[in-house]
Scaffold this motif. Structure first.
Motif, mmCIF file in Angstrom:
data_model
loop_
_atom_site.group_PDB
_atom_site.id
_atom_site.type_symbol
_atom_site.label_atom_id
_atom_site.label_comp_id
_atom_site.label_asym_id
_atom_site.label_seq_id
_atom_site.Cartn_x
_atom_site.Cartn_y
_atom_site.Cartn_z
ATOM 1 N N LEU A 154 1.064 -1.449 -0.103
ATOM 2 C CA LEU A 154 -0.201 -0.277 0.406
ATOM 3 C C LEU A 154 0.690 1.157 -0.146
ATOM 4 N N LYS A 155 1.729 1.641 0.806
ATOM 5 C CA LYS A 155 3.145 2.315 0.961
ATOM 6 C C LYS A 155 3.638 2.813 -0.866
ATOM 7 N N LEU A 156 4.117 1.639 -0.930
ATOM 8 C CA LEU A 156 4.957 1.285 -2.264
ATOM 9 C C LEU A 156 3.835 2.190 -3.144
ATOM 10 N N ALA A 157 2.605 2.012 -3.572
ATOM 11 C CA ALA A 157 1.255 2.515 -4.236
ATOM 12 C C ALA A 157 1.110 3.866 -4.037
ATOM 13 N N LEU A 158 1.714 3.760 -2.836
ATOM 14 C CA LEU A 158 0.946 5.476 -2.458
ATOM 15 C C LEU A 158 2.069 6.062 -2.698
ATOM 16 N N GLY A 159 3.396 6.163 -2.283
ATOM 17 C CA GLY A 159 4.804 6.677 -2.740
ATOM 18 C C GLY A 159 4.128 7.023 -4.001
ATOM 19 N N VAL A 160 4.367 5.651 -5.520
ATOM 20 C CA VAL A 160 4.420 6.252 -6.931
ATOM 21 C C VAL A 160 3.272 7.251 -7.443
ATOM 22 N N LEU A 161 1.702 7.099 -6.291
ATOM 23 C CA LEU A 161 1.278 7.683 -6.871
ATOM 24 C C LEU A 161 2.053 9.759 -6.738
ATOM 25 N N LEU A 162 1.791 9.674 -5.383
ATOM 26 C CA LEU A 162 2.540 11.041 -4.629
ATOM 27 C C LEU A 162 3.963 11.597 -6.239
ATOM 28 N N VAL A 163 4.521 10.794 -6.189
ATOM 29 C CA VAL A 163 5.642 11.176 -7.510
ATOM 30 C C VAL A 163 5.386 11.766 -8.161
ATOM 31 N N LEU A 164 3.870 10.965 -8.734
ATOM 32 C CA LEU A 164 3.179 11.564 -10.480
ATOM 33 C C LEU A 164 2.652 12.094 -10.313
ATOM 34 N N PHE A 165 1.666 12.228 -9.169
ATOM 35 C CA PHE A 165 1.350 13.741 -8.597
ATOM 36 C C PHE A 165 2.498 14.787 -8.898
ATOM 37 N N GLY A 166 3.810 14.867 -8.211
ATOM 38 C CA GLY A 166 4.821 15.875 -7.611
ATOM 39 C C GLY A 166 4.737 15.852 -9.492
ATOM 40 N N ALA A 167 5.135 15.626 -10.266
ATOM 41 C CA ALA A 167 6.169 15.338 -11.399
ATOM 42 C C ALA A 167 4.848 16.313 -12.293
ATOM 43 N N THR B 88 -0.513 38.353 4.554
ATOM 44 C CA THR B 88 0.406 38.411 3.879
ATOM 45 C C THR B 88 0.618 36.556 4.053
ATOM 46 N N TRP B 89 -0.093 35.927 4.632
ATOM 47 C CA TRP B 89 0.243 34.183 4.316
ATOM 48 C C TRP B 89 -1.221 34.101 3.459
ATOM 49 N N ARG B 90 -1.642 34.709 2.979
ATOM 50 C CA ARG B 90 -2.569 34.351 2.296
ATOM 51 C C ARG B 90 -1.673 34.633 0.743
ATOM 52 N N ASP B 91 -1.451 36.240 0.227
ATOM 53 C CA ASP B 91 -0.902 36.172 -0.538
ATOM 54 C C ASP B 91 0.629 35.275 -1.127
ATOM 55 N N TRP B 92 0.907 34.801 0.181
ATOM 56 C CA TRP B 92 2.295 33.822 -0.274
ATOM 57 C C TRP B 92 2.490 32.483 -0.595
ATOM 58 N N ALA B 93 1.253 31.712 0.265
ATOM 59 C CA ALA B 93 0.423 30.367 -0.140
ATOM 60 C C ALA B 93 -0.138 30.472 -1.687
ATOM 61 N N ALA B 94 -0.524 31.369 -1.732
ATOM 62 C CA ALA B 94 -1.100 31.418 -3.051
ATOM 63 C C ALA B 94 -0.364 31.699 -4.093
ATOM 64 N N GLN B 95 0.567 31.701 -4.715
ATOM 65 C CA GLN B 95 1.614 32.467 -4.992
ATOM 66 C C GLN B 95 2.370 31.205 -5.624
ATOM 67 N N HIS B 96 2.541 30.144 -4.271
ATOM 68 C CA HIS B 96 4.173 29.605 -4.444
ATOM 69 C C HIS B 96 2.889 27.313 -3.753
ATOM 70 N N ASN B 97 1.693 28.098 -4.447
ATOM 71 C CA ASN B 97 0.824 26.226 -3.778
ATOM 72 C C ASN B 97 1.340 25.804 -4.703
ATOM 73 N N VAL B 98 1.470 25.844 -6.551
ATOM 74 C CA VAL B 98 1.121 24.463 -6.675
ATOM 75 C C VAL B 98 3.932 24.207 -6.408
ATOM 76 N N ALA B 99 4.101 25.215 -7.028
ATOM 77 C CA ALA B 99 5.422 25.178 -6.206
ATOM 78 C C ALA B 99 6.039 23.929 -4.665
ATOM 79 N N VAL B 100 4.671 24.082 -3.997
ATOM 80 C CA VAL B 100 5.261 23.713 -2.947
ATOM 81 C C VAL B 100 4.440 22.222 -2.678
ATOM 82 N N MET B 101 3.517 22.202 -3.321
ATOM 83 C CA MET B 101 2.518 20.939 -3.286
ATOM 84 C C MET B 101 3.754 19.999 -4.068
ATOM 85 N N ALA B 102 4.278 20.656 -5.380
ATOM 86 C CA ALA B 102 5.394 19.784 -6.348
ATOM 87 C C ALA B 102 6.081 18.917 -5.768
ATOM 88 N N VAL B 103 6.991 19.730 -4.811
ATOM 89 C CA VAL B 103 7.616 19.950 -3.935
ATOM 90 C C VAL B 103 7.606 18.389 -2.850
#
Length: 224
Positions: A78-91, A191-206
């Motif tokens: 299960l962890k292997l499958a979830l790990g593969v899923l997250l890596v693909l989503f990250g890409a 300030t928190w909102r603006d930072w989170a909105a601007q960097h949402n995609v990059a943070v999620m990818a990492v």
């Protein structure tokens, strides 16, 4: 129990760092019904994580997730499958990240968030925690880790509670600032909102990459 808590804290931190839900609760707090809807959103978030984690504990209990206090093979798979899923989503997330963070766009539904009724806000909190492409796999993995730790049920419940509380810090922090500071919190939350909105995609990818690789490693060690 300490070992189980150590296994899930990293996963909980990954859930807590969720830019989109943080933006959502800040926008909700800025509405006229923010003092009511903000806590409702947080409640929905906590309920979503708790219910998903509890279901996984129940599945792990009936599926013999722990064999002689060692994780069963299916937990590793299960962890292997979830790990593969997250890596693909990250890409996928990394490819769609904006080259200029200031041009990042939020989902269209956020423009109507000031018109959300209390039940809809509660449902939004549930959805962003339990049905999120990052948070759901991490919560499932946490539930699998807890159920396979070979600890008694009361300790499993306590470990899940620690996971949920830690995973909710990202959402609870803006709510706490709002309730304590009142009108003075607007500039801080903006300030928190603006930072989170601007960097949402990059943070999620990492996060997808890092946590996906962690689950892959955990899965390989169990299966091997």
């Amino acid at each position: 129990m300490g070992h189980a808590v150590g296994d899930v804290l990293g996963l909980a931190a990954g859930v807590a760092v969720s830019p989109l839900p943080i933006v959502a609760i800040i926008l909700i707090l800025a509405t006229p019904r923010g003092r009511l809807n903000g806590p409702l959103f947080a409640l929905g978030w906590v309920l979503g994580l708790t219910l998903l984690g509890a279901v996984m504990l129940a599945v792990g209990g009936t599926g013999d997730a722990s064999t002689h206090k060692h994780p069963a093979t299916w937990v590793g798979a299960l962890k292997l499958a979830l790990g593969v899923l997250l890596v693909l989503f990250g890409a996928h997330q990394w490819r769609r990240r904006p080259t200029d963070p200031s041009q990042a766009q939020l989902p269209k539904w956020m423009a109507a968030i000031d018109r959300f009724t209390p039940p809809k806000v509660l449902g939004l909190g549930l959805a962003l925690s339990a049905a999120n492409l990052k948070n759901a796999p991490l919560t499932i993995a946490a539930g699998a880790s807890i159920s396979s730790a070979g600890i008694p049920v009361p300790q499993q419940v306590g470990t899940l509670a620690i996971f949920v509380i830690t995973a909710s810090l990202g959402v609870l922090a803006p709510l706490g600032v709002y309730l304590i500071m009142g009108e003075r919190a607007k500039s801080v939350l903006s300030t928190w909102r603006d930072w989170a909105a601007q960097h949402n995609v990059a943070v999620m990818a990492v996060l997808f990459f890092v946590l996906g690789l962690k689950l892959l490693g955990d899965g390989i060690s169990i299966v091997a």
